[in-house]
Design an enzyme around this catalytic site. Structure first.
Site, PDB file in Angstrom:
ATOM      1  N   LEU A   1      58.214 115.364  75.677  1.00  0.00           N
ATOM      2  CA  LEU A   1      57.619 114.902  76.938  1.00  0.00           C
ATOM      3  C   LEU A   1      57.803 113.410  77.121  1.00  0.00           C
ATOM      4  CD1 LEU A   1      54.315 115.855  78.619  1.00  0.00           C
ATOM      5  CD2 LEU A   1      54.631 113.462  77.972  1.00  0.00           C
TER       6      LEU A   1
ATOM      7  N   ASN B   1      56.627 110.138  79.633  1.00  0.00           N
ATOM      8  CA  ASN B   1      55.815 109.686  80.770  1.00  0.00           C
ATOM      9  C   ASN B   1      56.070 108.209  81.052  1.00  0.00           C
ATOM     10  OD1 ASN B   1      53.940 109.952  78.319  1.00  0.00           O
ATOM     11  ND2 ASN B   1      52.578 108.788  79.648  1.00  0.00           N
ATOM     12  N   ASP B   2      55.082 107.345  81.086  1.00  0.00           N
ATOM     13  CA  ASP B   2      55.197 106.007  81.668  1.00  0.00           C
ATOM     14  C   ASP B   2      56.435 105.230  81.215  1.00  0.00           C
ATOM     15  OD1 ASP B   2      52.642 106.911  82.148  1.00  0.00           O
ATOM     16  OD2 ASP B   2      51.644 105.085  81.459  1.00  0.00           O
TER      17      ASP B   2
ATOM     18  N   GLN C   1      56.969 106.184  77.291  1.00  0.00           N
ATOM     19  CA  GLN C   1      56.047 106.991  76.506  1.00  0.00           C
ATOM     20  C   GLN C   1      56.719 108.314  76.162  1.00  0.00           C
ATOM     21  OE1 GLN C   1      52.104 106.137  75.972  1.00  0.00           O
ATOM     22  NE2 GLN C   1      53.720 104.686  75.490  1.00  0.00           N
TER      23      GLN C   1
ATOM     24  N   TYR D   1      50.552 103.336  73.059  1.00  0.00           N
ATOM     25  CA  TYR D   1      50.445 103.509  74.504  1.00  0.00           C
ATOM     26  C   TYR D   1      51.232 102.429  75.250  1.00  0.00           C
ATOM     27  CZ  TYR D   1      46.979 107.299  74.319  1.00  0.00           C
ATOM     28  OH  TYR D   1      46.341 108.508  74.140  1.00  0.00           O
TER      29      TYR D   1
ATOM     30  N   GLU E   1      45.037 101.890  85.809  1.00  0.00           N
ATOM     31  CA  GLU E   1      46.075 101.893  84.791  1.00  0.00           C
ATOM     32  C   GLU E   1      47.289 101.076  85.244  1.00  0.00           C
ATOM     33  OE1 GLU E   1      45.704 105.648  81.962  1.00  0.00           O
ATOM     34  OE2 GLU E   1      46.701 106.160  83.844  1.00  0.00           O
TER      35      GLU E   1
END
Length: 460
Positions: free
Chosen positions: A22, A24-25, A41, A84, A199
């Protein structure tokens, strides 16, 4: 797409995707020693959000991307439950990564540490550990450091935050050496309550205007706005030498009107262009769990790179000019007529629609799946797709400030990015179709206001 991958029916060619697992950001966007670096990420082994590393790809042209070794792994006490999001900067021929270390203690309580890692070659990073600890008056939802340098050699960092009263905020810190940081409080002195968490904060500086980009969680939908689970948008204003952002009289505006856009980050390249990447993946957990690419072992992608500019209260987003190199051979140009179907030779296409003056009302369909509908009288444009979990049709829409004169579509097997009026509005979305139909169908079009349509086949 990065090199050396086989990803099944919905493989993407010119978007950044993970080798597996996966994504993400987008994180740590930078041009370092002439090379573009994009971190992201990454759950390397599963298609869920259980653990996060920093994936890493590089490019010399924003088109061909090469996988690099994982930059940050969650294997230290200060980041053991996830490395993160964060940002990157270059200083004294070194690449600095600032990120949030996510920790769950023995009571399963969240702890957050803002951390630093440094590299001399841009590939191998040495962790330096935490540089900022938990501030007073805030929950442990403190994350996503964005760092930049001002002309007077001051360093600034902003952090997404949540106050103890469970409202969103952005904190700002100051440093003179990149390791010792002093909290200067909230980025904005006066603000309305706006969601429960902010965020991925970012500050973009143009010649006469600063733009504060952030991703608030917990907004209530109203008409055509805020209809996704989370949102990303911006305020325009002034960033002062004292470290405060003063908004002007323009209200918060969503950056993207589509279904799948979140956590954008910007950087300036060596040509002083402001370039943005976003994550095409934010959605309800049950919808995410049903994405068809999971059967092939991967999920989500980043947007194409977009160049930002500022004009009269608006952030303008346009595909970077390098993407023109994806165009193959000569374009096919036609005047689109109602009730006509136009074949797309592949699923990787760029489609331009231009009107001699302004557009009349129309409706067309991409691959018998995504519909784009425009009403001339109201200037409202609506994009519709099928929800792959429920099977229901769902829409997102926006009312344009000006009449429609131009559209640009970047199409892949399961992504569409639609730029309207040269980037004044953008729709980003995933879609999945089981048919092999590759057509644009012009279902209706005002007589005398037919668009000129240019079709490009795209290939790396």
């Amino acid at each position: 797409m990065v090199q050396n991958k086989t990803m099944g029916k919905y493989e993407l060619d010119y978007h950044i995707t993970p080798p597996k697992g996966l994504l993400n950001d987008p994180n740590g966007l930078i041009q370092f020693n002439g090379v573009y670096h994009v971190f992201y990420q990454w759950n390397q082994n599963e298609t869920n959000h259980t653990t996060k590393s920093w994936g890493h790809v590089t490019s010399k042209d924003l088109i061909q991307w090469t996988n690099q070794p994982v930059a940050l792994e969650p294997n230290d006490w200060f980041d053991k439950d996830g490395c993160y999001s964060g940002s990157a900067l270059s200083y004294e021929n070194k690449l600095y990564l600032f990120y949030t270390g996510n920790v769950r203690n023995e009571k399963n309580e969240r702890e957050s540490y803002q951390c630093l890692a440094v590299s001399e070659d841009g590939i191998n990073f040495e962790k330096k550990g935490p540089i900022i600890h938990q501030p007073i008056g805030y929950t442990a939802h403190i994350r996503d450091p964005k760092v930049w340098q001002t002309d007077n050699n001051d360093w600034w960092m902003i952090l997404g935050a949540q106050k103890e009263n469970l409202t969103g905020d952005t904190l700002i810190y100051h440093s003179t050496n990149l390791t010792d940081w002093v909290c200067k409080g909230s980025l904005m002195d006066q603000k309305d309550e706006f969601g429960y968490m902010w965020e991925c904060p970012d500050l973009v500086h143009f010649e006469n205007k600063s733009v504060f980009i952030f991703s608030p969680q917990g907004l209530t939908s109203k008409k055509d706005e805020f209809n996704n689970i989370y949102h990303s948008g911006y305020l325009t204003g002034e960033f002062t030498k004292f470290g405060k952002f003063k908004p002007d009289n323009h209200s918060f505006k969503e950056l993207d009107r589509g279904f799948d856009f979140y956590a954008p980050q910007t950087f300036k390249d060596n040509n002083a262009r402001v370039i943005l990447f976003g994550w095409m993946g934010v959605m309800e957990p049950e919808v995410e769990a049903a994405i068809p690419t999971i059967q092939d072992g991967w999920v989500h992608n980043l947007t194409i790179p977009r160049e930002l500019s500022y004009s009269d209260g608006l952030l303008i987003q346009q595909p970077v000019t390098e993407l023109k190199r994806l165009r193959q051979a000569s374009p096919r140009i036609t005047i689109a007529k109602a009730n006509e179907s136009y074949r797309l030779p592949t699923v990787q296409n760029e489609i331009l629609l231009n009107w001699e003056k302004t557009a009349g009302s129309f409706e067309f369909q991409i691959r018998k799946e995504v519909s784009v509908d425009y009403k001339e009288e109201s200037r409202r444009i609506k994009v519709t797709r099928t929800n792959w979990l429920t099977g229901n049709r769902e829409s997102r829409a926006v009312t344009l400030k000006k009449p429609l004169v131009q559209m640009q579509l970047f199409l892949e097997s399961s992504t569409l990015e639609l730029f309207i009026n040269n980037g004044e509005e953008v729709f980003s979305l995933r879609y999945f179709t089981t048919t092999e139909v590759n057509t644009l169908d012009m279902n209706s079009c005002t007589l005398g206001k037919e668009p000129e349509v240019t079709f490009y086949t795209l290939k790396k």
